[in-house]
Design an enzyme around this catalytic site. Structure first.
Site, PDB file in Angstrom:
ATOM      1  N   GLU A   1       0.824  -1.216   0.000  1.00 52.61           N
ATOM      2  CA  GLU A   1       0.000   0.000   0.000  1.00 52.61           C
ATOM      3  C   GLU A   1       0.856   1.264   0.000  1.00 52.61           C
ATOM      4  O   GLU A   1       0.626   2.189   0.775  1.00 52.61           O
ATOM      5  CB  GLU A   1      -0.971  -0.022   1.183  1.00 52.61           C
ATOM      6  CG  GLU A   1      -1.895  -1.233   1.147  1.00 52.61           C
ATOM      7  CD  GLU A   1      -3.005  -1.230   2.184  1.00 52.61           C
ATOM      8  OE1 GLU A   1      -2.797  -0.706   3.277  1.00 52.61           O
ATOM      9  OE2 GLU A   1      -4.085  -1.760   1.871  1.00 52.61           O
TER      10      GLU A   1
ATOM     11  N   GLU B   1     -13.229  -2.018  11.389  1.00 54.07           N
ATOM     12  CA  GLU B   1     -13.050  -1.231  10.164  1.00 54.07           C
ATOM     13  C   GLU B   1     -14.113  -1.545   9.098  1.00 54.07           C
ATOM     14  O   GLU B   1     -14.761  -0.652   8.581  1.00 54.07           O
ATOM     15  CB  GLU B   1     -11.652  -1.492   9.603  1.00 54.07           C
ATOM     16  CG  GLU B   1     -11.417  -0.801   8.275  1.00 54.07           C
ATOM     17  CD  GLU B   1     -10.058  -1.115   7.680  1.00 54.07           C
ATOM     18  OE1 GLU B   1      -9.261  -1.820   8.323  1.00 54.07           O
ATOM     19  OE2 GLU B   1      -9.806  -0.651   6.557  1.00 54.07           O
TER      20      GLU B   1
ATOM     21  N   ASP C   1      -8.777  -8.743   3.372  1.00 50.87           N
ATOM     22  CA  ASP C   1      -8.528  -7.657   4.311  1.00 50.87           C
ATOM     23  C   ASP C   1      -9.693  -7.476   5.278  1.00 50.87           C
ATOM     24  O   ASP C   1     -10.442  -6.504   5.164  1.00 50.87           O
ATOM     25  CB  ASP C   1      -8.303  -6.361   3.509  1.00 50.87           C
ATOM     26  CG  ASP C   1      -7.850  -5.216   4.386  1.00 50.87           C
ATOM     27  OD1 ASP C   1      -7.577  -5.453   5.568  1.00 50.87           O
ATOM     28  OD2 ASP C   1      -7.771  -4.089   3.875  1.00 50.87           O
TER      29      ASP C   1
HETATM   30  O1  GCW Z   1      -7.370  -2.638   5.579  1.00 46.67           O
HETATM   31  C1  GCW Z   1      -6.311  -1.838   5.384  1.00 46.67           C
HETATM   32  C2  GCW Z   1      -6.656  -0.591   6.085  1.00 46.67           C
HETATM   33  C3  GCW Z   1      -5.469   0.298   6.237  1.00 46.67           C
HETATM   34  C4  GCW Z   1      -4.406  -0.500   6.974  1.00 46.67           C
HETATM   35  C5  GCW Z   1      -4.075  -1.731   6.158  1.00 46.67           C
HETATM   36  C6  GCW Z   1      -3.078  -2.623   6.860  1.00 46.67           C
HETATM   37  C7  GCW Z   1      -2.818   0.391   8.514  1.00 46.67           C
HETATM   38  O2  GCW Z   1      -7.663   0.055   5.381  1.00 46.67           O
HETATM   39  O3  GCW Z   1      -5.866   1.412   6.973  1.00 46.67           O
HETATM   40  O4  GCW Z   1      -3.272   0.277   7.200  1.00 46.67           O
HETATM   41  O5  GCW Z   1      -5.224  -2.487   5.971  1.00 46.67           O
HETATM   42  O6  GCW Z   1      -3.513  -3.556   7.513  1.00 46.67           O
HETATM   43  O7  GCW Z   1      -1.896  -2.393   6.741  1.00 46.67           O
END
Ligand code: GCW
Length: 842
Positions: free
Chosen positions: A310, A417, A389
């Site tokens: 990311e 989340e 995720d």
């Molecule tokens: O799901 C995603 C989240 C990010 C997070 C990432 C991760 C901290 O939206 O906010 O970053 O996973 O787990 O690294």
């Protein structure tokens, strides 16, 4: 019994002899460590408890154990234990390690053999007196034993003839906090950080100590306090002493400090021109940095690494592997017994969505499996429980069986989340249990995920559990008073993943709300159903959470997943939905599992219904085992889910007067919000699928809202209609707004139903960039007013901001003129979506 603050209220209630006995007023700060007075009957039951505590040895952790015991007994029974330094001259509760106990009372039968952090609670005669002994191999185990003992008492369990050993399932039981140095928290939903403020560690770390106490009470022994999207500054020389202060606040509770580090630190803050893990200067930089840390924090636990993920820099910059990056840091930590958690959450977020063979779910296995055996022994690969995720439902990550010669930890997400952000009730232990208990078929014997991560299956030296928690400074830690059941549940499962989620729900409820049978029964059952309720209106059949993945991850946003590189695709089109991940026709993802698991998912007939669309692309007309088509299942589950969400409100209302007013009201507010938002979800998803598929709802509900008056169809004064984007996030795709220069607008309509009592729901948009005011009048009579001042994750009208105001028991007659006035504020234009009027129940 009542606290001072509520004495006046209690007094009035008693005087009037109204309702059930007065409940305590609470903020939620005490979480499950309330030690509320237990009352007469319980006092009788526990009258055999000794009046003295003897602690053998002294250390900050033993000191906490003693103080906790005294605090607990005082809270529950109003009695203060006498604190004796030497062995009993009377019945006593004796706290100490096994070695301390054995040297103080040779011949004591309490046997050794407990692993670190395990404990023994036993009733035994010492010097002729019956004593309750809490003992363990290490001080932390003694502290855990005290918490366990107090928990039993608070839950009304018998402790008269104890002989109970408990030991943790795995050595690693950590939390990660995604806190930024500026005090914000990534994916945090309960206010700013308890650790950081304005670029520094907070001056006042009281809440940090309190948090460590909570963590300790559920057996958590490590906590990484900084965001995995790491700021290199945490490693700067002047920052380390600040971290040492946090470690100090943790230490009395046996919680060891860790931090997330950025692998580019040697270059960004270290003055080197590289962070190539193969460069000896980089290795030397890490060695020195780690040494500096241990000088200040001798019990520093280790670091967490997110790299090449990311947008984060990583070893790929230099053509190196995750093993190279992990090992260079691990070698610096090894002499100090520190560990590196290297996250397997590594994937390409610029995937070509046009290629049907591309699949983000494959990434972790594809990247890490070839590196099995290349990681040092103090590296732990931290694997999210599913391959995508933290979606509302995912299969277990195939990487769990992809690493046989490497330590693993499972990463679970406590912060909600993708599961309602603590605005929706979603008790996660049932979901986690599905993964932890899932048999990965690693060999001949069953090999559930819990055994693999604990190191049992592949005989690894370490491994375990990591929970992403993200508590905030809000008094009740996670925002929703019932969300703390997830933190409690995470800790309990990390300690003992064999526990049933119902048992956890019951324990938590008793500790948090007391032992009233109706309270326990009701909350336990609400918790138990909440995950599948949430799932049913947000992401059925394993499609993934149909939320806005490009924004808040909160409200509906079906199309946000598609036609971009993030790879959270559900592939819904005019004919069908789902990702084909089979080996025969799809991405081949299923082949990352061991044969029996792969076989199950490869075939449509053996794939569990809840994961169908995760593994298969199906036409909307495909008939499920239930006899329903896929599309009808989508419609039905959303209607059933929204109804079940409304039902949560009713169930909670049965507890009025049985739980304290503060938490009662706060939970009610959140459940009512959830019930309204579940309808926003229901309508958005159903309408989107209706539009794209053209298949009508067999029950005629989708697109037909007979009790609804659209705002754009009302008589508008100042208000102007506009298109909401995406269109399915407002009823009919339109709403009305009171935009500048208008300062006050109104929307009016005539009621044409029969005379009677009604519930009137007003759907409006509550953004976080203004505080609009609303008023409702029937004829000339003022009915209701409110301010749209919630802190939802939204700056525009849509699925994140759409909110319901319910006016109950409203008397209406045919011809009544109903008028809603809106006064905009800032960027928030008092936008309205619709009004719905239903006859009042009964
Ligand atoms: O799901 C995603 C989240 C990010 C997070 C990432 C991760 C901290 O939206 O906010 O970053 O996973 O787990 O690294």
């Amino acid at each position: 019994m009542c606290r001072l603050r509520s004495i006046a209220v209690c007094g009035v209630l008693l005087l009037l002899a109204l309702g059930p006995k007065c409940a305590r007023a609470e903020t939620g700060a005490d979480a499950w460590l309330r030690y509320a007075p237990l009352g007469e009957q319980a006092a009788q039951k526990y009258s055999h408890l000794p009046a003295t505590v003897v602690v053998l040895g002294n250390s900050p952790v033993l000191e906490s154990a003693k103080a906790e015991l005294i605090r607990g007994i005082r809270g529950m029974f109003g009695k203060t234990l006498r604190d004796d330094k030497t062995l009993p001259r009377d019945h006593a509760i004796v706290l100490g390690t096994l070695s301390a106990l054995q040297s103080a009372t040779p011949g004591i039968s309490a046997s050794a053999g407990l692993p670190e952090d395990g404990f023994l609670l036993v009733t035994e005669r010492v010097h002729g007196f019956d004593c309750l002994i809490v003992t363990a191999t290490n001080d932390r185990g003694v502290l855990y034993g005290v918490f366990a003992l107090l928990s039993k008492i608070a839950r009304n369990e018998n402790v008269s003839a104890l002989h109970e050993t408990q030991q943790p399932y795995a050595p690693i039981r950590w939390t990660d906090e995604w806190d930024n140095l500026d005090g914000s928290i990534e994916r945090g939903y309960a206010g700013p950080s308890i650790f950081f403020e304005n670029g520094s560690v907070r001056a006042d770390l009281t809440r940090v100590g309190e948090y460590a106490r909570l963590l300790s009470s559920i057996g958590i022994n490590g906590c990484s306090i900084s965001n995995v999207n790491a700021n290199p500054r945490v490693l700067e020389d002047n920052f380390l002493p600040q971290l040492a202060r946090v470690a100090e606040a943790f230490r009395p509770w046996g919680v060891q400090l860790a931090i997330s580090v950025d692998v580019s630190s040697p270059k960004v803050i270290g003055g080197l021109d590289t962070f190539d893990p193969a460069d000896p200067r980089v290795a030397e930089w890490w060695r020195k940095k780690v040494e500096e840390i241990y000088r200040l924090i001798p019990d520093f636990a280790g670091v967490v690494v997110k790299a090449d993920s990311e947008g984060r820099l990583g070893p790929a910059t230099y053509g190196r592997t995750p093993a190279d990056a992990a090992n260079v840091i691990a070698r610096a930590l090894a002499p100090h017994r520190g560990v590196v958690f290297y996250r397997a959450f590594v994937y390409n977020h610029h995937l070509d969505w046009r290629d049907p063979k591309n699949d983000r779910a494959r990434a972790a296995y594809d990247i890490f499996h070839p590196l099995d055996g290349k990681f040092d022994d103090n590296v732990i690969i931290q694997i999210k429980h599913g391959p995508i995720d933290f979606q509302v439902r995912e299969p277990a990550s195939p990487l769990f069986t992809g690493l046989e010669k490497t330590n693993e930890a499972i990463e679970l997400q406590v912060t909600q989340e993708y599961t309602g952000q603590q605005r929706h009730l979603c008790f996660l232990p049932p979901m986690w249990k599905e993964t932890l208990d899932f048999d990965m078929h690693a060999g001949e014997n069953s090999s559930p995920v819990k055994d693999i991560v604990a190191g049992k299956t592949f005989h690894r030296p370490t491994g375990g559990f990591v929970g992403v928690v993200n508590v905030g400074i809000d008094a009740n830690w996670l925002g929703h008073p019932l969300a703390m059941a997830n933190l409690y549940g995470y800790g309990r499962l990390a300690w003992n993943p064999d526990l049933e989620s119902k048992t956890i729900a019951e324990e938590w409820t008793r500790l948090t709300f007391g032992n009233d049978a109706a309270v326990v029964r009701t909350i336990k059952s609400m918790l138990a159903s909440s995950w599948t309720v949430y799932e049913s209106y947000t992401g059925p059949l394993g499609a993934g959470t149909l939320t806005d993945i490009l924004g808040s991850h909160f409200g509906p946003g079906v199309e946000s997943s598609e036609r971009n590189g993030w790879g959270q695709w559900h592939r819904a089109d005019h004919d069908g939905i789902g990702m084909d991940r089979t080996a025969s026709t799809g991405t081949g993802y299923v082949d990352q599992y061991r044969a029996p698991v792969a076989k199950m998912y490869e075939s449509l007939s053996t794939t569990p219904k809840d994961l169908l669309l995760f593994f298969h692309h199906l036409p909307y007309t495909y008939v499920l085992h239930s006899g329903k088509t896929v599309i009808q299942h989508i419609y039905d589950s959303h209607y059933d889910g929204a109804e079940a969400a409304a039902n949560l409100v009713q169930r909670w209302k049965t507890l009025k007067g049985r739980v304290d007013q503060e938490r009662y009201a706060e939970v009610l507010k959140r459940l009512e919000y959830q019930a309204g938002h579940a309808i926003v979800w229901r309508d958005a998803i159903c309408n989107w699928f209706f539009q794209i598929s053209g298949v009508p709802d067999r029950l005629g509900r989708v697109g037909h809202y007979p009790d609804r008056v659209e705002a754009e169809a009302m008589q508008l004064l100042g208000y102007l209609p506009f298109d909401v984007v995406p269109r399915e996030t407002a009823s009919g795709g339109k709403a009305v707004e009171c935009a500048p220069p208008a300062q006050k607008c109104s929307a009016a309509f005539q009621f044409n139903g029969a005379a009677g009592r009604y519930e009137m729901d007003i759907e409006y948009f509550d953004q976080n960039n203004g505080k609009s005011k609303f008023r409702v009048l029937v004829g000339d009579q003022f009915i209701d007013e409110w301010i749209a001042d919630d802190h939802l994750p939204a700056t525009k009208p849509g699925g994140d901001s759409s909110t319901r105001r319910r006016i109950a028991g409203l008397a209406l007659r045919p011809g009544d003129h109903i008028r809603i006035e809106g006064v905009p504020d800032g960027e928030e234009h008092a936008a309205l979506d619709y009004v719905e009027i239903h006859p009042s129940p009964n």
